[in-house]
Design an enzyme around this catalytic site. Sequence first.
Site, PDB file in Angstrom:
ATOM      1  N   ARG A  78       0.849  -1.010  -0.119  1.00 23.32           N
ATOM      2  CA  ARG A  78       0.058   0.035  -0.003  1.00 23.32           C
ATOM      3  C   ARG A  78       0.880   1.055   0.045  1.00 23.32           C
ATOM      4  O   ARG A  78       1.988   1.395   0.316  1.00 23.32           O
ATOM      5  CB  ARG A  78      -0.946   0.016   1.195  1.00 23.32           C
ATOM      6  CG  ARG A  78      -0.376   0.166   2.610  1.00 23.32           C
ATOM      7  CD  ARG A  78      -0.990   0.736   3.575  1.00 23.32           C
ATOM      8  NE  ARG A  78      -0.384   0.447   5.104  1.00 23.32           N
ATOM      9  CZ  ARG A  78       0.539   1.362   5.515  1.00 23.32           C
ATOM     10  NH1 ARG A  78       0.845   2.500   4.732  1.00 23.32           N
ATOM     11  NH2 ARG A  78       1.098   1.356   6.521  1.00 23.32           N
ATOM     12  N   VAL A  82       4.230   4.100   7.936  1.00 23.43           N
ATOM     13  CA  VAL A  82       3.902   3.121   9.129  1.00 23.43           C
ATOM     14  C   VAL A  82       2.504   3.682   9.595  1.00 23.43           C
ATOM     15  O   VAL A  82       2.539   4.656   9.987  1.00 23.43           O
ATOM     16  CB  VAL A  82       4.978   3.057  10.055  1.00 23.43           C
ATOM     17  CG1 VAL A  82       5.418   4.570  10.546  1.00 23.43           C
ATOM     18  CG2 VAL A  82       4.755   2.057  10.929  1.00 23.43           C
ATOM     19  N   THR A  83       1.862   2.641  10.230  1.00 23.53           N
ATOM     20  CA  THR A  83       0.523   2.867  11.042  1.00 23.53           C
ATOM     21  C   THR A  83       0.522   1.656  11.656  1.00 23.53           C
ATOM     22  O   THR A  83       1.271   0.684  11.580  1.00 23.53           O
ATOM     23  CB  THR A  83      -0.637   3.124  10.021  1.00 23.53           C
ATOM     24  OG1 THR A  83      -1.645   3.599  10.898  1.00 23.53           O
ATOM     25  CG2 THR A  83      -1.009   1.694   9.418  1.00 23.53           C
ATOM     26  N   TYR A  84      -0.457   1.793  12.657  1.00 27.44           N
ATOM     27  CA  TYR A  84      -0.653   0.647  13.861  1.00 27.44           C
ATOM     28  C   TYR A  84      -2.070   0.221  13.537  1.00 27.44           C
ATOM     29  O   TYR A  84      -3.055   1.008  13.211  1.00 27.44           O
ATOM     30  CB  TYR A  84      -0.432   1.338  14.992  1.00 27.44           C
ATOM     31  CG  TYR A  84      -1.044   0.204  16.293  1.00 27.44           C
ATOM     32  CD1 TYR A  84      -0.312  -0.856  16.648  1.00 27.44           C
ATOM     33  CD2 TYR A  84      -2.308   0.648  16.757  1.00 27.44           C
ATOM     34  CE1 TYR A  84      -0.844  -1.519  17.508  1.00 27.44           C
ATOM     35  CE2 TYR A  84      -2.717  -0.146  18.079  1.00 27.44           C
ATOM     36  CZ  TYR A  84      -1.892  -1.279  18.115  1.00 27.44           C
ATOM     37  OH  TYR A  84      -2.519  -2.108  19.353  1.00 27.44           O
ATOM     38  N   HIS A  85      -2.255  -1.223  13.647  1.00 29.73           N
ATOM     39  CA  HIS A  85      -3.722  -1.555  13.906  1.00 29.73           C
ATOM     40  C   HIS A  85      -3.731  -2.570  15.072  1.00 29.73           C
ATOM     41  O   HIS A  85      -2.562  -3.081  15.430  1.00 29.73           O
ATOM     42  CB  HIS A  85      -3.992  -2.785  12.565  1.00 29.73           C
ATOM     43  CG  HIS A  85      -3.730  -2.002  11.168  1.00 29.73           C
ATOM     44  ND1 HIS A  85      -4.547  -0.790  11.084  1.00 29.73           N
ATOM     45  CD2 HIS A  85      -3.116  -2.304  10.247  1.00 29.73           C
ATOM     46  CE1 HIS A  85      -4.448  -0.316   9.767  1.00 29.73           C
ATOM     47  NE2 HIS A  85      -3.571  -1.353   9.112  1.00 29.73           N
ATOM     48  N   ALA A 160      -8.372   2.659   8.486  1.00 31.95           N
ATOM     49  CA  ALA A 160      -8.521   2.274   9.871  1.00 31.95           C
ATOM     50  C   ALA A 160      -8.961   3.202  10.894  1.00 31.95           C
ATOM     51  O   ALA A 160      -8.510   4.345  10.800  1.00 31.95           O
ATOM     52  CB  ALA A 160      -7.061   1.729  10.287  1.00 31.95           C
ATOM     53  N   CYS A 176       2.100   7.515  10.426  1.00 35.65           N
ATOM     54  CA  CYS A 176       1.993   7.977   8.951  1.00 35.65           C
ATOM     55  C   CYS A 176       3.237   8.982   8.461  1.00 35.65           C
ATOM     56  O   CYS A 176       2.955   9.836   7.506  1.00 35.65           O
ATOM     57  CB  CYS A 176       0.504   8.681   8.754  1.00 35.65           C
ATOM     58  SG  CYS A 176      -0.931   7.469   9.232  1.00 35.65           S
TER      59      CYS A 176
END
Length: 232
Positions: A78, A82-85, A160, A176
Amino acid sequence: MSRLLRTIDLGRRPYGEVLELQRELARRRATGNIPDDVLLLVEHPSVFTLGRGTRAESLPLPVEELRNRGIEVHEVERGGDVTYHGPGQLVGYPILDLQGHRPDLHWYLRQIEGAVISALAELRVVADRNPGFTGVWTEGKKIASIGIHVRHWVTFHGFALNVTTNLDPFGLIVPCGIHGVEMTSVAQELGTSPGAFADLDTRARSEVVAAVGRQFDLTPEFMSYEDLLQTA
């Protein structure tokens, strides 16, 4: 007559498993083996995902240290950083054939933002876009992240929305890639008591599905993954 949005609620599943599922469904949608657009809803165990635009400074801690803390790390195709889930976050993966809508990635991103903004309004959270940044914001804080990939004009990855998410893991990264960004959640903005969290998660799912349907002029229809494959 409005077209269908085949909606599948996967519950809580590992990120890697759902990534492979997205890729398979996108392949099937591109070949026409799945005749309708699809929306996957899921909650992931704690995971950091690194988009194609991830910079080294966005991940201050070594990957091995993050894994030692019980957080998976995945490099994915994608866009974005960086992001967190994690638990309490509503993740949506629209698998749409943009040739049946509008083959324009900027338009698609704005449509996804619009759907999340509309859903949040129904939850009594006033949100908007932030010029120059992708995602959804409320009073200068980021409440939803968006990262997409498109192949043969079929979308996967997605959005998200922090609903009842523990926001602490965002402090381990530069979310992000935006230095100084403050993350928030629906629960935090509403000041919701812990006893109402389950209801809030349920309402958020309902409003997001309805909003995605409105935004793309699709009629959501819930079904199981097995039933979806039987339509192929």
